[in-house]
Design a protein around this motif. Structure first.
Motif, mmCIF file in Angstrom:
data_model
loop_
_atom_site.group_PDB
_atom_site.id
_atom_site.type_symbol
_atom_site.label_atom_id
_atom_site.label_comp_id
_atom_site.label_asym_id
_atom_site.label_seq_id
_atom_site.Cartn_x
_atom_site.Cartn_y
_atom_site.Cartn_z
ATOM 1 N N LEU A 50 4.542 1.030 7.033
ATOM 2 C CA LEU A 50 4.947 2.282 6.398
ATOM 3 C C LEU A 50 6.432 2.168 6.057
ATOM 4 O O LEU A 50 7.259 1.919 6.935
ATOM 5 N N SER A 102 9.643 4.106 4.426
ATOM 6 C CA SER A 102 10.183 5.379 3.949
ATOM 7 C C SER A 102 11.445 5.091 3.141
ATOM 8 O O SER A 102 12.339 4.389 3.601
ATOM 9 N N ASN A 151 11.503 14.848 10.414
ATOM 10 C CA ASN A 151 10.538 14.076 9.625
ATOM 11 C C ASN A 151 10.489 12.630 10.093
ATOM 12 O O ASN A 151 9.407 12.050 10.239
ATOM 13 N N LEU A 160 7.409 10.543 11.655
ATOM 14 C CA LEU A 160 6.916 9.263 11.126
ATOM 15 C C LEU A 160 6.676 8.271 12.259
ATOM 16 O O LEU A 160 5.704 7.513 12.233
ATOM 17 N N SER A 218 3.010 6.853 13.086
ATOM 18 C CA SER A 218 2.894 5.392 13.083
ATOM 19 C C SER A 218 2.191 4.927 14.346
ATOM 20 O O SER A 218 1.334 4.045 14.317
ATOM 21 N N LEU A 260 7.144 0.368 11.065
ATOM 22 C CA LEU A 260 7.783 1.410 10.268
ATOM 23 C C LEU A 260 9.113 0.847 9.791
ATOM 24 O O LEU A 260 9.886 0.311 10.593
ATOM 25 N N VAL A 266 5.739 13.972 5.526
ATOM 26 C CA VAL A 266 4.993 13.549 6.715
ATOM 27 C C VAL A 266 3.531 13.989 6.613
ATOM 28 O O VAL A 266 2.630 13.230 6.952
ATOM 29 N N ALA A 287 1.929 11.551 4.272
ATOM 30 C CA ALA A 287 1.740 10.253 4.932
ATOM 31 C C ALA A 287 0.559 10.306 5.897
ATOM 32 O O ALA A 287 -0.228 9.359 5.971
#
Length: 166
Positions: free
Chosen positions: A19, A21, A29, A33, A37, A45, A151, A154
């Motif tokens: 992931l 960002s 946020n 995440l 994750s 991440l 978020v 996601a």
């Protein structure tokens, strides 16, 4: 009886998903995440941008998952994408564009690892990152608004991806 961390029957599983960002800066946020994750068993991440900082708000939201989720920091999402492309990742951006494909109809490959990119809370994913992506997907929405919290988006995307990869 409500189950807790110690008596659920969830089996630990990890998925070949990174992931990324791009310029997500809001501490709650970022903490969320980390939490998703961990929940979705993703590989790593990667937080990109120059204003990513850890603090009390992040750790409160993450519920200590920042201690167990593999992560790295990078100033440039484009550099991260180039590196992952060279390693065979399919680069998929989560953004509404005039060419994006609906998440619920998109078929994720089980043959290649996935890099899912999410963008800035206010401006989304940069044009240069969208152009570097192999595909752009969006979540169909049915109300007045054309966006949702990064978020939340996601979460929805990771749920669909992991469901297809099972």
């Amino acid at each position: 009886m409500q189950l807790n961390h110690y008596n659920t029957n969830f089996k630990k599983k990890s998925f070949p998903i990174i992931l990324i960002s791009e310029n997500v800066t809001n501490a709650p946020n970022i903490g969320s995440l980390f939490r998703i994750s961990d929940a979705f068993g993703i590989e790593k991440l990667i937080l990109c941008g120059e204003t990513v900082s850890f603090g009390r708000k992040l750790t409160k939201t993450s519920r200590a998952t920042e201690k167990v989720v593999k992560y790295t920091l990078s100033n440039s999402a484009l550099e991260v994408i180039e590196t992952l492309k060279n390693k065979g990742y399919q680069i998929i951006s989560l953004e509404i564009t005039n060419k994006s494909k609906a998440l619920h109809t998109f078929k994720f490959s089980k043959e290649k690892p996935i890099a899912l990119i999410i963008g800035d809370e206010n401006f989304g994913i940069s044009e240069s990152v969208l152009k570097a992506s192999d595909d752009v997907i969006h979540i169909d929405m049915y109300g007045q608004n054309s966006s949702m919290n990064v978020v939340q988006a996601a979460n929805i995307a990771l749920y669909e991806i992991t469901k297809q990869l099972l």
